[in-house]
Motif scaffolding. Structure first.
Motif, PDB file in Angstrom:
ATOM      1  N   LEU A 146       0.633  -1.055  -0.113  1.00 49.09           N
ATOM      2  CA  LEU A 146       0.207   0.151   0.004  1.00 49.09           C
ATOM      3  C   LEU A 146       0.800   1.271   0.003  1.00 49.09           C
ATOM      4  O   LEU A 146       0.467   2.235  -0.534  1.00 49.09           O
ATOM      5  CB  LEU A 146      -1.115  -0.053   1.412  1.00 49.09           C
ATOM      6  N   ALA A 147       1.941   1.282   0.609  1.00 49.40           N
ATOM      7  CA  ALA A 147       2.901   2.393   0.686  1.00 49.40           C
ATOM      8  C   ALA A 147       3.492   2.737  -0.732  1.00 49.40           C
ATOM      9  O   ALA A 147       3.603   3.792  -0.891  1.00 49.40           O
ATOM     10  CB  ALA A 147       3.900   2.285   1.886  1.00 49.40           C
ATOM     11  N   VAL A 148       3.894   1.751  -1.304  1.00 56.08           N
ATOM     12  CA  VAL A 148       4.758   2.039  -2.701  1.00 56.08           C
ATOM     13  C   VAL A 148       3.667   1.969  -4.130  1.00 56.08           C
ATOM     14  O   VAL A 148       4.124   2.535  -4.974  1.00 56.08           O
ATOM     15  CB  VAL A 148       5.763   0.775  -2.900  1.00 56.08           C
ATOM     16  N   LEU A 149       2.538   1.771  -3.980  1.00 54.25           N
ATOM     17  CA  LEU A 149       1.682   1.661  -4.879  1.00 54.25           C
ATOM     18  C   LEU A 149       1.502   3.202  -5.320  1.00 54.25           C
ATOM     19  O   LEU A 149       1.667   3.303  -6.786  1.00 54.25           O
ATOM     20  CB  LEU A 149       0.168   1.150  -4.578  1.00 54.25           C
ATOM     21  N   SER A 204       2.805   7.061  -9.859  1.00 51.19           N
ATOM     22  CA  SER A 204       3.236   8.259 -10.141  1.00 51.19           C
ATOM     23  C   SER A 204       4.468   8.207 -10.834  1.00 51.19           C
ATOM     24  O   SER A 204       5.101   9.483 -11.183  1.00 51.19           O
ATOM     25  CB  SER A 204       3.204   9.259  -8.994  1.00 51.19           C
ATOM     26  N   GLY A 205       5.480   7.255 -10.863  1.00 56.45           N
ATOM     27  CA  GLY A 205       6.745   7.161 -11.625  1.00 56.45           C
ATOM     28  C   GLY A 205       7.580   7.798 -10.812  1.00 56.45           C
ATOM     29  O   GLY A 205       8.614   8.287 -11.175  1.00 56.45           O
ATOM     30  N   ALA A 206       7.676   7.548  -9.388  1.00 57.81           N
ATOM     31  CA  ALA A 206       8.671   7.917  -8.630  1.00 57.81           C
ATOM     32  C   ALA A 206       9.813   7.180  -8.842  1.00 57.81           C
ATOM     33  O   ALA A 206       9.909   6.081  -9.218  1.00 57.81           O
ATOM     34  CB  ALA A 206       8.243   7.711  -7.146  1.00 57.81           C
ATOM     35  N   PRO A 207      11.170   7.785  -8.442  1.00 56.21           N
ATOM     36  CA  PRO A 207      12.430   7.263  -8.785  1.00 56.21           C
ATOM     37  C   PRO A 207      12.421   5.709  -8.004  1.00 56.21           C
ATOM     38  O   PRO A 207      12.000   5.259  -6.966  1.00 56.21           O
ATOM     39  CB  PRO A 207      13.385   7.942  -8.117  1.00 56.21           C
ATOM     40  N   LEU A 208      13.117   4.776  -8.605  1.00 53.63           N
ATOM     41  CA  LEU A 208      13.126   3.066  -8.016  1.00 53.63           C
ATOM     42  C   LEU A 208      13.747   3.503  -6.622  1.00 53.63           C
ATOM     43  O   LEU A 208      13.087   2.569  -5.552  1.00 53.63           O
ATOM     44  CB  LEU A 208      13.900   2.387  -8.934  1.00 53.63           C
TER      45      LEU A 208
END
Length: 228
Positions: A43-46, A51-55
């Motif tokens: 749920l935190a990383v979804l 949104s295309g956040a950095p890996l």
């Protein structure tokens, strides 16, 4: 575990629906549910992945959310540390919060016993199926669930229920309160970094309380004999 399976299933269904609505490929979502097997991290990383956040932000967020498993691992070490590495890795994959709590209540003395491994496998097997079946169902049925049902808020309530069940003493209560305040204060940070700030604040407060709490000295060798 049967008493908690209903709550775990509800949380898994919410997480599956959230993944189904994230826009990620179906194969990736099913693989994430099976391989990650950590609802709070998912749920935190979804939103970060969507949104295309950095890996590195995705990895760092998942790592921070799952830091509690380092504590669980240290707690389980006296019981399972003597098993081969491959078996310990399988045990590590299946561990979960409520399994840890129930296991420690059942076996409070930290030493190996023959009945511990069957008890562990029975608990985590129930937990795994109670999570995976509703989560994967939620992935495939996500389009049938209206957005206005507010599943995101329901997922937050589910996480709060699990988290509050682990608050058992003054140290964890204060750490939880500090984490909540830090998360709200740092809410404006990008990429949900307020979660990282909250975890760091909670860990720091917990360590501070732990080091500041006086330890009780053990009684002298003959003290118990004198009383009897």
């Amino acid at each position: 575990m049967l008493g908690t399976a209903i709550g775990i299933a509800a949380w898994g269904l919410i997480t599956g629906v959230a993944m189904g609505k994230s826009g990620l490929p179906t194969v990736a979502m099913v693989a994430m549910s099976l391989l990650v097997f950590a609802g709070s991290a998912q749920l935190a990383v979804l939103p970060l992945m969507s949104s295309g956040a950095p890996l590195w932000v995705v990895w760092a967020t998942a790592l921070c959310v799952n830091l509690r498993f380092v504590i669980f691992s240290a707690g389980w070490r006296p019981y399972f540390g003597h098993y081969p590495l491959g078996q310990r890795l399988r045990l590590a994959y299946l561990t979960a919060d409520l399994n840890y709590v129930l296991f420690m209540r059942r076996f409070p003395e930290p030493k190996p016993a023959p009945e511990q491994l069957p008890y562990f496998w029975g608990g985590v097997a129930c937990n795994w199926f109670a999570w995976q079946v509703p989560a994967i169902t939620g992935i495939f049925l996500a389009d049938a669930v209206p957005v206005h049902w507010g599943f995101g808020f329901a997922g937050t309530l589910a996480l709060l229920g699990v988290g509050l069940s682990l608050v058992s003493d003054r140290a964890t209560s204060v750490a939880a309160g500090v984490a909540a305040c830090a998360a709200v204060a740092a809410y404006a940070l990008p990429f949900k970094l307020n979660i990282v700030v909250a975890i760091a604040a909670a860990v720091a407060m917990g360590l501070l309380i732990d080091h500041g709490t006086p330890r009780r000295a053990p009684p002298p060798d003959g003290a118990l004999d004198d009383k009897t």
